[in-house]
Write a protein that holds these residues in place. Structure first.
Motif, short mmCIF file in Angstrom:
data_model
loop_
_atom_site.label_atom_id
_atom_site.label_comp_id
_atom_site.label_asym_id
_atom_site.label_seq_id
_atom_site.Cartn_x
_atom_site.Cartn_y
_atom_site.Cartn_z
N ASP A 57 40.61 -9.56 86.71
CA ASP A 57 41.58 -8.90 85.84
C ASP A 57 41.89 -7.49 86.31
O ASP A 57 41.80 -6.52 85.55
N GLU A 58 42.21 -7.36 87.60
CA GLU A 58 42.61 -6.10 88.24
C GLU A 58 41.47 -5.12 88.51
O GLU A 58 41.69 -4.08 89.11
N LYS A 59 40.24 -5.43 88.08
CA LYS A 59 39.10 -4.55 88.35
C LYS A 59 38.35 -5.04 89.58
O LYS A 59 37.86 -6.17 89.58
N PRO A 60 38.24 -4.21 90.63
CA PRO A 60 37.48 -4.62 91.81
C PRO A 60 36.01 -4.85 91.44
O PRO A 60 35.37 -4.00 90.81
N VAL A 61 35.49 -6.03 91.82
CA VAL A 61 34.11 -6.38 91.47
C VAL A 61 33.26 -6.71 92.69
O VAL A 61 32.06 -6.92 92.57
N GLY A 62 33.89 -6.76 93.88
CA GLY A 62 33.13 -7.05 95.09
C GLY A 62 33.97 -6.84 96.32
O GLY A 62 35.19 -6.66 96.25
N PHE A 63 33.28 -6.88 97.48
CA PHE A 63 33.99 -6.71 98.73
C PHE A 63 33.30 -7.45 99.87
O PHE A 63 32.13 -7.81 99.78
N ALA A 64 34.07 -7.65 100.92
CA ALA A 64 33.55 -8.19 102.18
C ALA A 64 34.14 -7.34 103.29
O ALA A 64 35.37 -7.19 103.36
N LEU A 65 33.28 -6.76 104.12
CA LEU A 65 33.72 -5.97 105.27
C LEU A 65 33.38 -6.76 106.51
O LEU A 65 32.24 -7.21 106.67
N PHE A 66 34.35 -6.95 107.41
CA PHE A 66 34.16 -7.83 108.56
C PHE A 66 34.94 -7.32 109.76
O PHE A 66 35.82 -6.47 109.63
N PHE A 67 34.61 -7.88 110.92
CA PHE A 67 35.31 -7.53 112.16
C PHE A 67 35.18 -8.68 113.14
O PHE A 67 34.38 -9.59 112.94
N HIS A 68 35.96 -8.62 114.22
CA HIS A 68 35.90 -9.65 115.24
C HIS A 68 34.77 -9.38 116.22
O HIS A 68 34.50 -8.24 116.59
#
Length: 162
Positions: free
Chosen positions: A58-69
């Motif tokens: 509902d528009e509130k950031p609750v998590g993340f994933a940081l990645f790269f090649h």
């Protein structure tokens, strides 16, 4: 639950920093975090050395994933390395971590990459069980090595070409 996953933008740097600090606290490694908003802006958004997905409820950031090649010489193609995956404790168990991994798996295939990899701390039993449930394979015959700080400086300064 109205979940949404999107690529982060520079405007999201404050929330990314909050997630990084929360993850470090969870892993009892807060003293190792030296990242700044300026560093994230430079390395993630200007130099484009990493990417970030944000998952929101509902528009509130609750998590993340940081990645790269990364690159596999054996496969002859790039892969994606997931550096960090984190969901706020009060939002765990709702499927957000799985949604982030599904989106990342889809991106891996869309980009023609050969694999999606990540590391997990040995003591983190809940995460290990979660990854096992997805069909991920533990690479127990591999050991991660790291050079930082003085050890990195020392190795880099002792180059003698003849």
């Amino acid at each position: 639950m109205a979940a949404n996953i999107r690529f982060a933008t520079e405007a999201d740097i404050p929330v990314i920093l909050e997630f990084i600090h929360a993850l470090a606290a969870y892993e009892n490694m807060e003293d190792q975090v030296i990242v700044t908003p300026e560093l994230l802006k430079e390395w993630v958004f200007q130099k484009k050395k990493a990417e970030v997905f944000l998952v929101s409820e509902d528009e509130k950031p609750v998590g993340f994933a940081l990645f790269f090649h990364n690159f596999s010489t054996w496969l002859g193609r790039a892969g994606i390395y997931l550096e960090d995956l984190f969901v706020l404790p009060e939002y765990r168990g709702k499927g957000y971590g799985k949604l982030l991994l599904k989106r990342l798996a889809r991106l891996t295939l869309q980009r023609g990459c050969g694999r999606l990899e990540w590391a997990c701390l040995d003591w983190n039993t809940p995460s290990r069980k979660f990854y096992d449930s997805l069909g991920a394979v533990r690479m127990e015959e591999w050991t991660t090595y790291r050079l930082t700080g003085d050890a990195l400086l020392s190795l880099a300064s002792n180059i003698s070409l003849k």
